[in-house]
Design a protein around this motif. Structure first.
Motif, PDB file in Angstrom:
ATOM      1  N   SER A  89       0.836  -1.215   0.000  1.00  0.00           N
ATOM      2  CA  SER A  89       0.000   0.000   0.000  1.00  0.00           C
ATOM      3  C   SER A  89       0.863   1.254   0.000  1.00  0.00           C
ATOM      4  CB  SER A  89      -0.907   0.035   1.225  1.00  0.00           C
ATOM      5  OG  SER A  89      -1.646  -1.142   1.359  1.00  0.00           O
ATOM      6  N   THR A  97       4.152  -7.023   4.975  1.00  0.00           N
ATOM      7  CA  THR A  97       3.782  -8.389   5.360  1.00  0.00           C
ATOM      8  C   THR A  97       4.769  -9.418   4.823  1.00  0.00           C
ATOM      9  OG1 THR A  97       1.426  -7.892   5.473  1.00  0.00           O
ATOM     10  CG2 THR A  97       2.021 -10.162   4.950  1.00  0.00           C
ATOM     11  N   TYR A 110      -3.029 -10.467  -7.126  1.00  0.00           N
ATOM     12  CA  TYR A 110      -2.241  -9.960  -5.996  1.00  0.00           C
ATOM     13  C   TYR A 110      -0.949  -9.336  -6.528  1.00  0.00           C
ATOM     14  CZ  TYR A 110      -0.840  -9.580  -1.135  1.00  0.00           C
ATOM     15  OH  TYR A 110      -0.491  -9.090   0.106  1.00  0.00           O
TER      16      TYR A 110
END
Ligand SMILES: Cc1cc2nc3c(=O)[nH]c(=O)nc-3n(C[C@H](O)[C@H](O)[C@H](O)COP(=O)(O)OP(=O)(O)OC[C@H]3O[C@@H](n4cnc5c(N)ncnc54)[C@H](O)[C@@H]3O)c2cc1C
Length: 146
Positions: A29, A56, A74
């Motif tokens: 992000s 992550t 993704y």
């Protein structure tokens, strides 16, 4: 944290550096936000507590870690060339491949120059009187939006 009606600049008021936007974290992000805001002509400072990009996928390296969403979905879709040039080896890539991809994106779009690594944002206060965010880090940085 963004500020409306601004022009890009890197000014300093009373010795406190100013940017248009501060982004907390260099995961997927934060990297996209940096790229997007740059594209709008804004000055951006990203702070990341880790020593690398990926969020992550930087922090979670346990055996068998992989994404449960297809790589086609993704992954970043903001640049057709990027989508064409990156070849996923698996439909549901493992953590190390995701991290390689995210590092590739950071290099490809020269994102690291606006990221301060190993730096944790400890405070972000919005000052309504002057319509700015004031941000502090564990390394003693002070920054305001303009
Ligand atoms: C173990 C695990 C498995 C997952 N698997 C999947 C999956 O299979 N499919 C799926 O869709 N989603 C999955 N997710 C969700 C995943 O987190 C999101 O898909 C996505 O990666 C989140 O990206 P992000 O950039 O928003 O946040 P993150 O990747 O969490 O990045 C946030 C970054 O901000 C930094 N940060 C936080 N606070 C501060 C601070 N105060 N100062 C400086 N830096 C800071 C962190 O170090 C981190 O690098 C998983 C999450 C975990 C934890």
């Amino acid at each position: 944290m963004t500020q409306k009606d601004h022009q890009p600049s890197s000014t300093a008021v009373r010795g406190i550096p100013e940017v248009d936007a501060v982004v907390v974290g260099a995961g997927m992000s934060g990297l996209y936000m940096l790229h997007k805001l740059r594209g709008l002509g804004l000055t951006v400072q990203v702070f990341e507590k880790g020593d690398g990009v990926g969020g992550t996928w930087f922090w979670n390296r346990y055996p068998g870690a992989r994404v449960d969403v297809k790589s086609m979905d993704y992954s970043f879709s903001f640049d057709p060339d990027l989508e064409q040039e990156w070849e996923w080896t698996e439909k549901y890539p493992p953590q190390d491949e995701l991290l390689r991809y995210i590092n590739h994106v950071a290099d490809r779009f020269d994102l690291r120059r606006d990221i301060r690594f190993e730096t944790t944002v400890t405070e972000a206060v919005f000052d309504e009187d002057v319509d700015r965010w004031h941000v502090r880090t564990d390394r003693g940085d002070q920054l305001s939006t303009q």
